[in-house]
Design a protein around this motif. Structure first.
Motif, PDB file in Angstrom:
ATOM      1  N   ALA A  85       5.706  -7.720   1.693  1.00 31.13           N
ATOM      2  CA  ALA A  85       6.264  -6.379   1.814  1.00 31.13           C
ATOM      3  C   ALA A  85       5.958  -5.569   0.462  1.00 31.13           C
ATOM      4  O   ALA A  85       5.846  -4.449   0.243  1.00 31.13           O
ATOM      5  CB  ALA A  85       7.613  -6.328   2.145  1.00 31.13           C
ATOM      6  N   ASP A  86       6.296  -6.147  -0.669  1.00 30.75           N
ATOM      7  CA  ASP A  86       6.197  -5.634  -2.009  1.00 30.75           C
ATOM      8  C   ASP A  86       4.574  -5.588  -2.112  1.00 30.75           C
ATOM      9  O   ASP A  86       4.124  -4.477  -2.716  1.00 30.75           O
ATOM     10  CB  ASP A  86       6.567  -6.692  -3.165  1.00 30.75           C
ATOM     11  N   THR A  87       3.625  -6.307  -1.596  1.00 32.59           N
ATOM     12  CA  THR A  87       2.060  -6.027  -1.807  1.00 32.59           C
ATOM     13  C   THR A  87       1.867  -4.608  -0.925  1.00 32.59           C
ATOM     14  O   THR A  87       0.981  -4.150  -1.339  1.00 32.59           O
ATOM     15  CB  THR A  87       1.547  -7.344  -1.302  1.00 32.59           C
ATOM     16  N   MET A  88       2.405  -4.897   0.151  1.00 34.88           N
ATOM     17  CA  MET A  88       1.954  -3.533   1.073  1.00 34.88           C
ATOM     18  C   MET A  88       2.530  -2.385   0.241  1.00 34.88           C
ATOM     19  O   MET A  88       1.841  -1.215   0.323  1.00 34.88           O
ATOM     20  CB  MET A  88       2.849  -3.637   2.205  1.00 34.88           C
ATOM     21  N   VAL A  89       3.700  -2.215  -0.306  1.00 37.87           N
ATOM     22  CA  VAL A  89       4.126  -0.982  -1.085  1.00 37.87           C
ATOM     23  C   VAL A  89       2.972  -0.875  -2.084  1.00 37.87           C
ATOM     24  O   VAL A  89       2.618   0.407  -2.232  1.00 37.87           O
ATOM     25  CB  VAL A  89       5.456  -1.343  -1.773  1.00 37.87           C
ATOM     26  N   GLU A  90       2.637  -1.896  -2.934  1.00 40.27           N
ATOM     27  CA  GLU A  90       1.681  -1.424  -3.912  1.00 40.27           C
ATOM     28  C   GLU A  90       0.315  -1.161  -3.343  1.00 40.27           C
ATOM     29  O   GLU A  90      -0.250   0.043  -3.845  1.00 40.27           O
ATOM     30  CB  GLU A  90       1.351  -2.856  -4.876  1.00 40.27           C
ATOM     31  N   GLU A  91      -0.233  -1.778  -2.632  1.00 42.99           N
ATOM     32  CA  GLU A  91      -1.569  -1.502  -2.081  1.00 42.99           C
ATOM     33  C   GLU A  91      -1.814  -0.448  -1.032  1.00 42.99           C
ATOM     34  O   GLU A  91      -2.575   0.410  -0.981  1.00 42.99           O
ATOM     35  CB  GLU A  91      -2.213  -2.585  -1.449  1.00 42.99           C
ATOM     36  N   LEU A  92      -0.752  -0.341  -0.097  1.00 38.01           N
ATOM     37  CA  LEU A  92      -0.949   0.602   0.824  1.00 38.01           C
ATOM     38  C   LEU A  92      -0.016   2.047   0.424  1.00 38.01           C
ATOM     39  O   LEU A  92      -0.233   3.073   1.156  1.00 38.01           O
ATOM     40  CB  LEU A  92      -0.321   0.292   2.151  1.00 38.01           C
ATOM     41  N   GLY A  93       1.178   2.045  -0.261  1.00 32.27           N
ATOM     42  CA  GLY A  93       1.549   3.260  -0.563  1.00 32.27           C
ATOM     43  C   GLY A  93       2.821   3.510   0.457  1.00 32.27           C
ATOM     44  O   GLY A  93       3.399   4.433   0.376  1.00 32.27           O
ATOM     45  N   THR A  94       2.936   2.275   1.246  1.00 29.74           N
ATOM     46  CA  THR A  94       4.151   2.534   2.049  1.00 29.74           C
ATOM     47  C   THR A  94       5.565   2.335   1.585  1.00 29.74           C
ATOM     48  O   THR A  94       5.482   2.111   0.285  1.00 29.74           O
ATOM     49  CB  THR A  94       3.941   1.195   3.221  1.00 29.74           C
TER      50      THR A  94
END
Length: 121
Positions: A85-94
Motif C-alpha cells: 500500500a505504501d508503495t502504491m501511494v508513492e508510485e501511483l499517487g493514490t
C-alpha cells in the motif's frame, strides 16, 4: 533510496547483464524513490529460455497444485500489504486510505477467488 539490481527468473534472483537503470518517481513530489535495473536483450533471452524449459513441467501440473501456488502468492501479499500500500501511494499517487481499503484488499480478493477457481479446471 532503494536500488534493485537483480532480475527474477528461473526460480531465483539473477544478476543483470545490464548496468542501465530506470528511476522510479514519487508522483506526488517527483523525487526519485528507487532505481530498478533494466533487463538487457541477453537477460530477456535467458528469462525466456528458462520459461520455455519449465513449460512442460508446469503444463502437467495439477489444478490443485497450481491453486496452492496462487494461495502462497496471496499469503505473501497479505503479509506485506502495508508495504505494498505504501508503495502504491508513492508510485501511483493514490491515497493511503484507497490503497489500504481498496486496492490491496481487492487484489487479494481477486487472487484468492482465482486460486479457488483454479482447482476446478
Amino acid at each position: 533510496m532503494q536500488t534493485y539490481d537483480k532480475l527474477f527468473y528461473n526460480g531465483q534472483w539473477q544478476d543483470a547483464q545490464s548496468n542501465d537503470y530506470s528511476d522510479i518517481i514519487n508522483t506526488a513530489n517527483e523525487e526519485v524513490i528507487a532505481k530498478v535495473v533494466k533487463a538487457s536483450h541477453q537477460d530477456v533471452d535467458q528469462a525466456v529460455a528458462s520459461a520455455k524449459a519449465a513449460f512442460d513441467q508446469w503444463n502437467n501440473t495439477s489444478p490443485e497444485t497450481r491453486a496452492k501456488y496462487i494461495e502462497k502468492i496471496a499469503d505473501g501479499i497479505e503479509k506485506r500489504q502495508d508495504e505494498i500500500a505504501d508503495t502504491m501511494v508513492e508510485e501511483l499517487g493514490t491515497s493511503k486510505a484507497f490503497a489500504d481499503k481498496g486496492q490491496v484488499p481487492m487484489s487479494l480478493k481477486e487472487i484468492r477467488y482465482h486460486g479457488r477457481r483454479t482447482r476446478y479446471f
